[in-house]
Design a protein around this motif. Structure first.
Motif, PDB file in Angstrom:
ATOM      1  N   MET A 136      12.246  73.770   2.910  1.00 50.34           N
ATOM      2  CA  MET A 136      12.447  75.197   2.687  1.00 50.34           C
ATOM      3  C   MET A 136      11.589  76.119   3.643  1.00 50.34           C
ATOM      4  SD  MET A 136      14.571  75.212   0.422  1.00 50.34           S
ATOM      5  CE  MET A 136      14.756  76.830  -0.562  1.00 50.34           C
ATOM      6  N   THR A 145      15.483  76.742   8.278  1.00 50.83           N
ATOM      7  CA  THR A 145      16.174  76.187   6.972  1.00 50.83           C
ATOM      8  C   THR A 145      17.596  76.684   7.154  1.00 50.83           C
ATOM      9  OG1 THR A 145      14.067  76.197   5.831  1.00 50.83           O
ATOM     10  CG2 THR A 145      16.056  75.473   4.567  1.00 50.83           C
ATOM     11  N   THR A 167       0.876  74.733   0.820  1.00 53.38           N
ATOM     12  CA  THR A 167       1.712  73.785  -0.094  1.00 53.38           C
ATOM     13  C   THR A 167       0.688  72.501  -0.334  1.00 53.38           C
ATOM     14  OG1 THR A 167       3.636  74.605   0.737  1.00 53.38           O
ATOM     15  CG2 THR A 167       3.379  72.551  -0.603  1.00 53.38           C
ATOM     16  N   LYS A 220       9.369  64.975  -0.279  1.00 54.14           N
ATOM     17  CA  LYS A 220      10.609  65.871  -0.859  1.00 54.14           C
ATOM     18  C   LYS A 220       9.596  66.921  -2.104  1.00 54.14           C
ATOM     19  CE  LYS A 220      14.198  62.502  -1.563  1.00 54.14           C
ATOM     20  NZ  LYS A 220      13.314  61.375  -1.152  1.00 54.14           N
ATOM     21  N   ASP A 221       8.702  66.785  -2.439  1.00 52.30           N
ATOM     22  CA  ASP A 221       7.879  67.906  -3.235  1.00 52.30           C
ATOM     23  C   ASP A 221       7.497  68.980  -2.044  1.00 52.30           C
ATOM     24  OD1 ASP A 221       8.803  66.907  -5.676  1.00 52.30           O
ATOM     25  OD2 ASP A 221       7.159  66.007  -6.122  1.00 52.30           O
ATOM     26  N   LEU A 259       9.609  71.718  -0.708  1.00 50.67           N
ATOM     27  CA  LEU A 259       9.845  73.019  -1.669  1.00 50.67           C
ATOM     28  C   LEU A 259       8.910  74.023  -1.329  1.00 50.67           C
ATOM     29  CD1 LEU A 259      10.029  70.900  -5.144  1.00 50.67           C
ATOM     30  CD2 LEU A 259      12.000  71.639  -3.796  1.00 50.67           C
ATOM     31  N   ARG A 279       7.875  76.622  -5.534  1.00 50.44           N
ATOM     32  CA  ARG A 279       8.717  75.822  -6.229  1.00 50.44           C
ATOM     33  C   ARG A 279       8.152  74.330  -6.786  1.00 50.44           C
ATOM     34  NH1 ARG A 279      11.666  78.550  -2.266  1.00 50.44           N
ATOM     35  NH2 ARG A 279      13.575  79.220  -2.938  1.00 50.44           N
ATOM     36  N   MET A 280       7.355  73.921  -5.907  1.00 52.31           N
ATOM     37  CA  MET A 280       6.413  72.837  -6.126  1.00 52.31           C
ATOM     38  C   MET A 280       5.758  72.931  -7.349  1.00 52.31           C
ATOM     39  SD  MET A 280       3.486  70.511  -4.132  1.00 52.31           S
ATOM     40  CE  MET A 280       2.720  71.570  -4.169  1.00 52.31           C
ATOM     41  N   LYS A 308       7.659  73.029 -10.522  1.00 52.00           N
ATOM     42  CA  LYS A 308       8.210  71.898 -10.853  1.00 52.00           C
ATOM     43  C   LYS A 308       7.128  71.080 -11.674  1.00 52.00           C
ATOM     44  CE  LYS A 308       9.624  67.202  -8.978  1.00 52.00           C
ATOM     45  NZ  LYS A 308      10.049  66.824  -7.972  1.00 52.00           N
ATOM     46  N   LYS A 343       7.304  83.731  -3.378  1.00 52.93           N
ATOM     47  CA  LYS A 343       7.613  82.544  -3.176  1.00 52.93           C
ATOM     48  C   LYS A 343       7.118  82.104  -1.676  1.00 52.93           C
ATOM     49  CE  LYS A 343      11.244  81.095  -6.214  1.00 52.93           C
ATOM     50  NZ  LYS A 343      11.975  82.214  -6.459  1.00 52.93           N
TER      51      LYS A 343
END
Lengths: 417, 615, 159
Positions: free
Chosen positions: B171, B190, B368, B413-414, B417, B421-422, B425, B437
């Protein structure tokens, strides 16, 4: 000291000027057999195309250059050299004495030995006089047949095309410029000129030319016949050595010289197209009728004639060609050498955009190159070949992407990176 | 003129490329690059569009000074609706690509639709075509550049491309040009990937000749270069130490966000600082830093070119990473380092190389990872879920997670994000340290209060480059303000935001503003561009651009609620340093800011404001 | 005393101000594609190298020119292409082993550095002192060290 130079092309002239610089007091005579001031055959196509007047072909532009340099220009045809008496003899019977003699008599065009080559509208394209005649006859719409698609053939093609003639070219070799370009490159040039409307027949010779109804009819080795208003013969050149018979100067295909440009006879030197000099890579005698080579040799000869000790690094084939706007170059051993001898190469081909680059290596060194469509920094290819710079990791990089040759040159030959 | 007056419209759905005249009326109102491209964007794109839908567009735009000898005049920006944020995105990059695009005769490229299969855009002056990129798909940025240069038979072709991150829907993928320059933030790469557009290759031979008054321009450019050369930051600090000059400074201030903003000072800051990059390594006796480097036209040359320690665990069997490459810059060093508590310079360099090689934003990635490490620390994420132990400070984890992101395997994959978003989740959205974000950059707003407001109100989500009040609050440029108070920050933030909008629209680098004010830029623009470019006009252009972006975001569904900071910064005081005991006063500053902006309490520009700005 | 361009790659940052200055001086446009000085970026080594004609004493380009279009400027020592005489035959471009004289298809002529008549725009534009215009003796010494024996096609004359 009295220097006599036979031939007033670039080699003769550069030798004369170099001698003047080295020996302010020497007598220097420069002999030419055309009724023109020293001029450049290289410039003839541009004269033919009308880009320059005939004075534009002159090797030196200022009128008093030769007087200022005290270079004595002599118009005359040398027919004999008397090495014992140290004299040259002119067609008129007159003789001229020398202390040192330089033979820079260049080359002369070859004509295929077939019937009809002496017809009125069959010309070579070698002298300014030839060019004037061609210019007068090659009018728009005229059918022109050109024999030979070598270096000279290609270079005059543009001027003919620009005059609006209908041009057909026949070439004995299997591609265009076979002695200067790789197969791929030669064929790419062929595609280019065909695309521009020139008819090209390779693997083809002219077997006879006849006159028919005011036009010429050329019979080809393929059996085909081509009608033409004008035939231009550009079927190669050979060293101009006939007048040396009996002089004692050793001649094979050209005059044999050593790295100092000495012939087999004392005090006689040779430079330029007329020579067969040790090759840069092979060390063996090579014919190499190109301008940069001629002037390099002239300077070496002049230094030695003036009592110095100069050595040529060897004669290196370098060529640049503009064929109807497509620029091509080749350097050194562009054919490459066999793998068993350490040879390796890379060829990058872009037929759509008429771009091509071939690099040939022996061991760690670039030995030759061929390019089409490259005009930036191509001299560095000569630099790489001539310096024989060890390439190290750059060989791998160039094999992967040959377009980085300039960076490779800077990094290796100049150690800049 | 400044502009080439030509834009290129590329319809990826239909595979067509069209030349259009530039709207010169808009150019007079929005200047170029960020401003002008955003104008095109907001006119053509529905604010509610899904960023990854074909209906989203993406614009690459130069400014009027791009490709000129104005110092730093080589910038281009990518404007789109950001994949990461859903807000207006505008990511700016240097290197050589922007100038080359200008030299090819184009002010901007508008990409619309989506290609059925991977393509790249080839530009050689007026010769423009979409070419198949099947052979490039799956390749890294570095491989892509190399392959394109070779196939174009031109080492001087300039390329921008996405790496595997952009292809795989990370992302926060970037668009990288010239190997290590990036339009980095908000997931512009992206969006590019979603359009099946792998790269743009450009070769321009026309030059930027359309200068209104070349003589006056050369004089103005020379005067402005002198200002940069004479200034301590742009003349000495940045060339010598790069942006990394800030690492120790900001740490001293207690404003270096550490371990996902749990701390404001990093005990190993020195180890990852500019000074450390100059020091000889014990392993090989070489300094990390090889040289500084400039982008096109830049007389500052803050860029870092470094060589990684070949014996470091991250690259020990990977000679492909041993050559010189870009980094570390301050933001990346912070995000990959302090944010995770990692003090291993070489590990940061490796992670940074991976970011460049496969095109993803090191700020968002680092942040992240920081969030993941906190989730791990809290026991919310386990070793099994992540695939390895990931405590704060683990260089091994940082390196492995960077590789995991690109492989797309497991926890990668996480990570793809982004933190918002992670964290959502895993049920802890408040642990994502960002706004809209998008993750914070390297300044903790408890220690530099104005940055809190700048982050909260930045139109592209948390960002230091939309209103860099650090200049004033830390460096005293143009005037020193107290970093620990909120008073006066609303005005300060607005002034920085509006001025920056002009710099971002001119084709020059925002780092010039360490030395330049609008008064230094104005004579260059006035000499280069058609029309009269007075200070008043430029000030209005800046404010107009800001409000235009705001209107787009409002229409996209953003409200005053989104102009806020995560609870940690409002409730957990700084533990150490000069800001000890402080939280950020965003709730106090925000209403003041809206007022200064001429917006209503909901953050909507008033009619009067819009009419004053001609919006 | 004659001066020459002195290039110190260690100081080059790759900003290309020199290339813009060169094209502006010679063609009135900012167009690095027309620049006679080029900066080569060795990414892998982290090194930027500005490069142009050194006005070498051997002047391969000049001696190879078949029409006397390249001559020495008495004031600066620069080898200058006289465009009105150049026929565009390109022989100089393959004769120069440094790769610093190039054919320009637009004009049908070759171009090379002419030292801007003694005030080289590239040196003036260089922000870091990587390109300077200095007394020839000093630069010449440097040059000799760099290229001694490297491009040895010339007669090693003792005469």
């Amino acid at each position: 000291m009295k220097h006599v130079i036979i031939g007033n092309g670039p080699a003769g002239l550069v030798a004369a000027e170099t001698l003047r610089r080295l020996q302010p007091e020497a007598e220097i005579a420069l002999i030419g057999d055309e009724a023109e001031p020293p001029y450049s055959r290289m410039a003839i196509p541009y004269f033919l195309i009308g880009r320059i007047p005939d004075t534009g072909t002159h090797l030196r532009k200022s009128h008093d250059h030769y007087a200022k340099e005290r270079i004595h220009l002599i118009e005359g045809k040398v027919v004999k050299i008397d090495a014992k008496a140290k004299q040259v003899e002119f067609a008129s019977g007159e003789r001229l004495a020398y202390d040192r003699l330089l033979i820079a008599s260049g080359s002369q065009p070859l004509r295929p030995k077939v019937p009809g080559m002496d017809l009125a509208n069959v010309h070579t394209c070698w002298t300014i006089e030839d060019a004037r005649a061609i210019a007068a006859k090659a009018a728009a719409g005229a059918r022109v047949l050109q024999i030979g698609a070598g270096f000279i053939g290609c270079i005059i093609m543009e001027s003919l095309a620009a005059r609006g003639v209908k041009l057909t070219v026949v070439e004995m070799g299997d591609r265009m410029v076979p002695r200067m370009m790789t197969a791929k490159a030669g064929n790419m040039i062929r595609q280019w000129v065909e695309h521009k409307g020139v008819g090209v027949h390779v693997n083809t010779g002219v077997t006879a030319i006849t006159q028919k109804d005011g036009a010429l009819l050329a019979k080809l080795s393929t059996g085909k016949e081509i009608a033409a208003d004008l035939v231009i013969c550009a079927a190669g050149v050979a060293p101009n050595t006939a007048f040396l018979a009996g002089s004692g100067v050793a001649i094979e295909r050209g005059i044999r010289v050593d790295a100092a440009m000495r012939t087999s006879v004392a005090d006689i030197y040779a430079a330029g197209d007329v020579t067969e000099a040790p090759g840069f890579h092979t060390g063996r005698p090579e014919l190499n009728a190109i301008q940069p080579n001629a002037v390099d040799q002239a300077r070496v000869a002049a230094h030695n004639m003036a009592g110095g000790e100069a050595m040529s690094g060897g004669s290196l084939a370098i060529n640049v060609l503009d064929t109807l706007g497509l620029v091509s170059t080749s350097f050194g051993q562009w054919q490459g050498v066999a793998k068993e001898q350490g040879g390796a190469g890379v060829e990058q081909i872009d037929e759509t955009n008429y771009r091509y680059l071939s690099l040939q290596f022996k061991d760690d060194v670039l030995i030759g190159a061929t390019s089409i469509g490259w005009t930036e920094h191509v001299g560095a290819l000569r630099g790489l070949v001539q310096t024989q710079a060890p390439l190290g990791d750059w060989k791998r990089r160039l094999l992967a992407d040959p377009t980085n040759f300039m960076a490779a040159y800077l990094a290796t030959a100049q150690k800049a990176a | 003129m400044g502009w080439t007056r030509k834009i290129l419209r590329v319809d990826l759905s239909n595979g067509t490329c069209k030349s259009e005249p530039l709207n010169m009326e808009w150019a007079q109102q929005y200047l170029g690059q960020r401003g002008l491209a955003t104008k095109y964007f907001v006119e053509e794109v529905d604010p509610k569009v899904d960023p990854l839908a074909p209906a989203n567009k993406m614009i690459m735009a130069t400014g009027p000074l791009t490709g000129t000898p104005a110092s730093t005049g080589g910038r281009y920006s990518v404007i789109t609706k950001g994949a990461l944020t859903g807000a207006i995105a505008c990511s700016n990059s240097g290197g050589y690509f922007g100038a080359e695009l200008k030299f090819a005769g184009w002010d901007m490229i508008i990409f619309e639709g989506k290609s059925a299969k991977p393509v790249y855009l080839s530009i050689e002056d007026d010769k423009v075509e979409l070419r198949d990129a099947a052979h490039l798909w799956g390749k890294t940025v570095w491989q892509t550049e190399e392959i394109i240069k070779k196939s174009h038979q031109d080492p001087q072709v300039r390329v921008c491309s996405i790496g595997r991150a952009g292809e795989n829907g990370v992302m926060y993928a970037c668009i990288v040009n010239d190997l290590h320059r990036a339009a980095g933030r908000s997931g512009v790469g992206t969006v590019m990937g979603s359009k099946n557009l792998k790269a743009v290759a450009v070769r321009g031979t026309k030059g930027a000749g359309a200068i209104k008054n070349p003589k006056a321009f050369m004089l103005a450019a020379a005067a402005a270069k002198k200002v940069l050369a004479d200034n301590a930051v742009t003349g000495q600090g940045l060339p010598t130490y790069g942006t990394q000059v800030l690492m120790n400074v900001i740490n001293e201030m207690g404003a270096l966000p550490t371990r996902n903003h749990r701390d404001v000072q990093f005990e190993d800051a020195r180890k990852i600082s500019a000074e450390a990059m100059h020091e000889k390594r014990p392993t090989d006796g070489k300094a990390h830093l090889v040289t500084n480097a400039a982008c096109f036209g830049c007389t500052i040359a803050c860029g870092r070119i470094s060589k990684i320690d070949e014996t470091h665990f991250s690259v020990v069997n990977k000679p492909q990473y041993w050559g010189a490459s870009g980094g570390l810059e301050y933001e990346a060093a912070w995000a990959l380092g302090a944010a995770n508590g990692v003090g291993d310079l070489e590990a940061l360099q490796y992670a940074n190389l991976i970011c460049n090689e496969d095109g993803f934003d090191p700020i968002t990635f680092g942040a992240t990872v920081a969030a993941a490490m906190e989730l791990y620390d809290l026991g919310i994420l386990t070793k099994e879920q992540i695939g390895l132990e990931a405590p704060f400070g683990s260089a091994q984890a940082l390196v492995a997670l960077a590789e995991m992101l690109i492989s797309g395997e497991g926890f990668g994959k996480d990570l793809a994000l982004g933190s918002a978003r992670m964290c959502a989740k895993y049920g802890r959205p408040e642990l994502s340290m960002g706004v809209k974000k998008q993750e914070f950059p390297a300044y903790d707003s408890r220690g530099i209060q104005g940055m809190g407001l700048a982050y909260a109100t930045s139109n592209r989500g948390a960002c230091h480059l939309r209103g860099y009040t650090v200049a004033s609050e830390v460096l005293g440029i143009p005037v020193k303000t107290d970093p620990l108070v909120t008073e006066g920050k609303a005005d300060l933030v607005k002034a920085f935001q509006d001025a920056t909008s002009v710099f971002d629209s001119a084709g020059v680098c925002v780092f010039t503003t360490f030395a330049w004010t609008l008064a230094d830029l104005q004579p260059q623009l006035d000499a280069a561009c058609d029309g009269d470019w007075t200070m008043e006009k430029l000030a209005l252009v800046g404010e107009r651009i800001w409000n235009m972006e705001r209107l787009f975001n409002n229409a996209a569904g953003f409200t005053a609620k989104d102009d806020d900071l995560p609870p940690r910064l409002k409730t957990e005081p700084a533990k150490t340093g000069p800001a000890k005991g402080l939280v950020n006063g965003i709730d106090k500053m925000r209403p003041e800011y809206y007022k200064v902006r001429g917006w209503n309490p909901e953050g909507v520009p008033s009619k009067e404001t819009l009419s004053r700005l001609g919006l | 005393m004659q001066k020459s361009l002195h290039i110190d790659p260690n100081k080059c940052t790759g900003c290309l101000q020199c290339e813009m200055a060169c094209s502006f001086e010679n063609y009135g446009v900012f167009n690095i594609a027309k620049s006679r000085i080029k900066v080569f970026n060795f990414e892998h080594e982290g090194r930027m190298v500005p490069y142009t004609c050194t006005q070498c004493a051997e002047a391969w380009c000049m001696t190879a020119c078949p029409v006397d279009a390249i001559r020495i400027d008495a004031a600066t020592g620069a080898k200058i292409v006289h465009e009105d005489v150049c026929v565009g035959c390109k022989v100089c471009t393959i004769a120069c082993p440094f790769g610093t004289i190039n054919y320009v298809a637009d004009s049908g002529k070759v171009q090379k550095c002419d030292l801007c008549g003694g005030d080289p725009a590239c040196a003036t534009a260089c922000p870091t002192g990587a390109i300077t215009y200095v007394d020839a003796d000093w630069a010449g010494l440097e040059k000799m060290r760099l290229w001694a024996g490297k491009t040895d096609t010339q007669p090693r004359a003792s005469a």
